[in-house]
Motif scaffolding. Sequence first.
Motif, PDB file in Angstrom:
ATOM      1  N   HIS A  96       0.820  -1.217   0.000  1.00 55.30           N
ATOM      2  CA  HIS A  96       0.000   0.000   0.000  1.00 55.30           C
ATOM      3  C   HIS A  96       0.851   1.264   0.000  1.00 55.30           C
ATOM      4  N   THR A  97       2.136   1.091   0.240  1.00 54.61           N
ATOM      5  CA  THR A  97       3.078   2.209   0.157  1.00 54.61           C
ATOM      6  C   THR A  97       4.279   1.755  -0.656  1.00 54.61           C
ATOM      7  N   PRO A  98       4.823   2.594  -1.516  1.00 56.28           N
ATOM      8  CA  PRO A  98       5.993   2.202  -2.303  1.00 56.28           C
ATOM      9  C   PRO A  98       7.253   2.184  -1.441  1.00 56.28           C
ATOM     10  N   LEU A 153      -1.653  -5.785 -21.018  1.00 58.54           N
ATOM     11  CA  LEU A 153      -2.232  -4.693 -20.225  1.00 58.54           C
ATOM     12  C   LEU A 153      -1.681  -4.698 -18.804  1.00 58.54           C
ATOM     13  N   ASP A 154      -1.523  -5.889 -18.227  1.00 59.83           N
ATOM     14  CA  ASP A 154      -0.948  -5.982 -16.882  1.00 59.83           C
ATOM     15  C   ASP A 154       0.506  -5.523 -16.883  1.00 59.83           C
ATOM     16  N   GLN A 155       1.251  -5.847 -17.936  1.00 57.28           N
ATOM     17  CA  GLN A 155       2.647  -5.419 -18.021  1.00 57.28           C
ATOM     18  C   GLN A 155       2.746  -3.902 -18.161  1.00 57.28           C
ATOM     19  N   VAL A 156       1.865  -3.319 -18.969  1.00 58.57           N
ATOM     20  CA  VAL A 156       1.852  -1.862 -19.112  1.00 58.57           C
ATOM     21  C   VAL A 156       1.506  -1.198 -17.783  1.00 58.57           C
ATOM     22  N   GLU A 157       0.540  -1.768 -17.077  1.00 59.93           N
ATOM     23  CA  GLU A 157       0.174  -1.219 -15.760  1.00 59.93           C
ATOM     24  C   GLU A 157       1.342  -1.313 -14.783  1.00 59.93           C
ATOM     25  N   GLN A 158       2.078  -2.430 -14.841  1.00 60.57           N
ATOM     26  CA  GLN A 158       3.224  -2.595 -13.958  1.00 60.57           C
ATOM     27  C   GLN A 158       4.342  -1.616 -14.306  1.00 60.57           C
ATOM     28  N   ILE A 159       4.539  -1.362 -15.606  1.00 60.46           N
ATOM     29  CA  ILE A 159       5.539  -0.383 -16.033  1.00 60.46           C
ATOM     30  C   ILE A 159       5.174   1.002 -15.510  1.00 60.46           C
ATOM     31  N   THR A 160       3.884   1.342 -15.567  1.00 63.73           N
ATOM     32  CA  THR A 160       3.425   2.637 -15.043  1.00 63.73           C
ATOM     33  C   THR A 160       3.689   2.738 -13.547  1.00 63.73           C
ATOM     34  N   LYS A 161       3.407   1.667 -12.820  1.00 64.52           N
ATOM     35  CA  LYS A 161       3.680   1.669 -11.379  1.00 64.52           C
ATOM     36  C   LYS A 161       5.170   1.816 -11.101  1.00 64.52           C
ATOM     37  N   GLU A 162       5.985   1.135 -11.917  1.00 61.38           N
ATOM     38  CA  GLU A 162       7.435   1.226 -11.730  1.00 61.38           C
ATOM     39  C   GLU A 162       7.933   2.639 -12.005  1.00 61.38           C
ATOM     40  N   GLN A 163       7.396   3.283 -13.035  1.00 62.92           N
ATOM     41  CA  GLN A 163       7.784   4.660 -13.337  1.00 62.92           C
ATOM     42  C   GLN A 163       7.378   5.600 -12.201  1.00 62.92           C
ATOM     43  N   ASN A 164       6.173   5.404 -11.672  1.00 64.33           N
ATOM     44  CA  ASN A 164       5.737   6.223 -10.535  1.00 64.33           C
ATOM     45  C   ASN A 164       6.627   6.004  -9.322  1.00 64.33           C
ATOM     46  N   TYR A 165       7.057   4.749  -9.126  1.00 63.85           N
ATOM     47  CA  TYR A 165       7.946   4.457  -8.000  1.00 63.85           C
ATOM     48  C   TYR A 165       9.309   5.105  -8.175  1.00 63.85           C
ATOM     49  N   GLN A 166       9.821   5.098  -9.406  1.00 65.84           N
ATOM     50  CA  GLN A 166      11.108   5.746  -9.665  1.00 65.84           C
ATOM     51  C   GLN A 166      11.011   7.253  -9.443  1.00 65.84           C
ATOM     52  N   ARG A 167       9.883   7.857  -9.842  1.00 63.18           N
ATOM     53  CA  ARG A 167       9.688   9.289  -9.572  1.00 63.18           C
ATOM     54  C   ARG A 167       9.602   9.548  -8.077  1.00 63.18           C
ATOM     55  N   ARG A 169      11.094   7.748  -5.719  1.00 64.97           N
ATOM     56  CA  ARG A 169      12.453   7.640  -5.199  1.00 64.97           C
ATOM     57  C   ARG A 169      13.270   8.888  -5.530  1.00 64.97           C
ATOM     58  N   GLU A 170      13.101   9.388  -6.748  1.00 64.71           N
ATOM     59  CA  GLU A 170      13.827  10.587  -7.142  1.00 64.71           C
ATOM     60  C   GLU A 170      13.419  11.784  -6.282  1.00 64.71           C
ATOM     61  N   GLU A 171      12.123  11.888  -6.002  1.00 65.99           N
ATOM     62  CA  GLU A 171      11.640  12.994  -5.153  1.00 65.99           C
ATOM     63  C   GLU A 171      12.197  12.891  -3.744  1.00 65.99           C
ATOM     64  N   ARG A 172      12.222  11.672  -3.192  1.00 62.59           N
ATOM     65  CA  ARG A 172      12.780  11.480  -1.849  1.00 62.59           C
ATOM     66  C   ARG A 172      14.266  11.802  -1.818  1.00 62.59           C
ATOM     67  N   PHE A 173      14.988  11.374  -2.862  1.00 69.56           N
ATOM     68  CA  PHE A 173      16.421  11.654  -2.922  1.00 69.56           C
ATOM     69  C   PHE A 173      16.676  13.154  -3.022  1.00 69.56           C
ATOM     70  N   ARG A 174      15.872  13.845  -3.847  1.00 70.61           N
ATOM     71  CA  ARG A 174      16.045  15.287  -3.986  1.00 70.61           C
ATOM     72  C   ARG A 174      15.731  16.003  -2.674  1.00 70.61           C
ATOM     73  N   HIS A 175      14.688  15.538  -1.984  1.00 66.22           N
ATOM     74  CA  HIS A 175      14.347  16.143  -0.693  1.00 66.22           C
ATOM     75  C   HIS A 175      15.467  15.918   0.322  1.00 66.22           C
ATOM     76  N   THR A 176      16.037  14.699   0.331  1.00 64.88           N
ATOM     77  CA  THR A 176      17.140  14.417   1.255  1.00 64.88           C
ATOM     78  C   THR A 176      18.355  15.274   0.935  1.00 64.88           C
ATOM     79  N   SER A 177      18.662  15.427  -0.348  1.00 63.89           N
ATOM     80  CA  SER A 177      19.813  16.242  -0.759  1.00 63.89           C
ATOM     81  C   SER A 177      19.619  17.700  -0.369  1.00 63.89           C
ATOM     82  N   GLU A 178      18.415  18.228  -0.613  1.00 62.98           N
ATOM     83  CA  GLU A 178      18.144  19.626  -0.251  1.00 62.98           C
ATOM     84  C   GLU A 178      18.205  19.822   1.258  1.00 62.98           C
ATOM     85  N   SER A 179      17.674  18.853   1.995  1.00 59.19           N
ATOM     86  CA  SER A 179      17.723  18.950   3.457  1.00 59.19           C
ATOM     87  C   SER A 179      19.163  18.906   3.962  1.00 59.19           C
TER      88      SER A 179
END
Length: 216
Positions: A96-98, A153-167, A169-179
């Motif tokens: 329920h959480t990435p 369709l399931d593979q495309v949905e999984q790719i979308t979830k993976e892309q959202n997860y990478q974004r 992670r990138e947001e968390r990394f950027r927040h950590t770097s700025e902090s």
Amino acid sequence: MRDQFICLALLLCALHSACGLYFHISETERKCFIEEVPDETTVIVNYKVELYDPRSNGFMPSSPGIGMHVEVRDSDDKIILSRVYSSQGRISFTSHTPGEHVICMYSNSTAWFSGAQLRVHLDIQVGEHAIDYANVAQKEKLTELQLRIRQLLDQVEQITKEQNYQRYREERFRHTSESTNSRVLWWSLAQTVVLVCMGFWQMRHLKSFFEAKKLV
């Protein structure tokens, strides 16, 4: 066009592939595995426990009394699954959480055997790899073409979830770097202020000392 198709096929094969392995544990050991999982993704864990037999110098199917305690924690360190299973089973949960999910396994008792080892076969399936398409096709009476479209369709949905997860992670990394950069900046400013104050205090102290000694 052909190269793009090959790259897409390799990407689909690499995403959340199944992970099969086995490991040995004693009656007091605890083994944990970390799996990075996007949100709202199904994870299936298949396992089988074997008991070491000193007479045959090998591992045999375990007795019915032997089981495994399985505990799953999400990226917020919250327990989403914790219970005792039999010596062979199939565990399923949905994230329920990435983030990193920790799957821990250990024996449910220390009274089964005296210092013997267990061999645990483990197979972790994430995303569309956790779906039994043969069972889906049988239940929903899908043709081969319909089933293939369902898989895509399931593979495309999984790719979308993976892309959202990478974004994510990138947001968390950027927040950590700025902090971190902000803390380093404020720490440097604090050090500068302390050094200036100490220099000012030393100058005043030396001036008072020279005046007291009538050197100035």
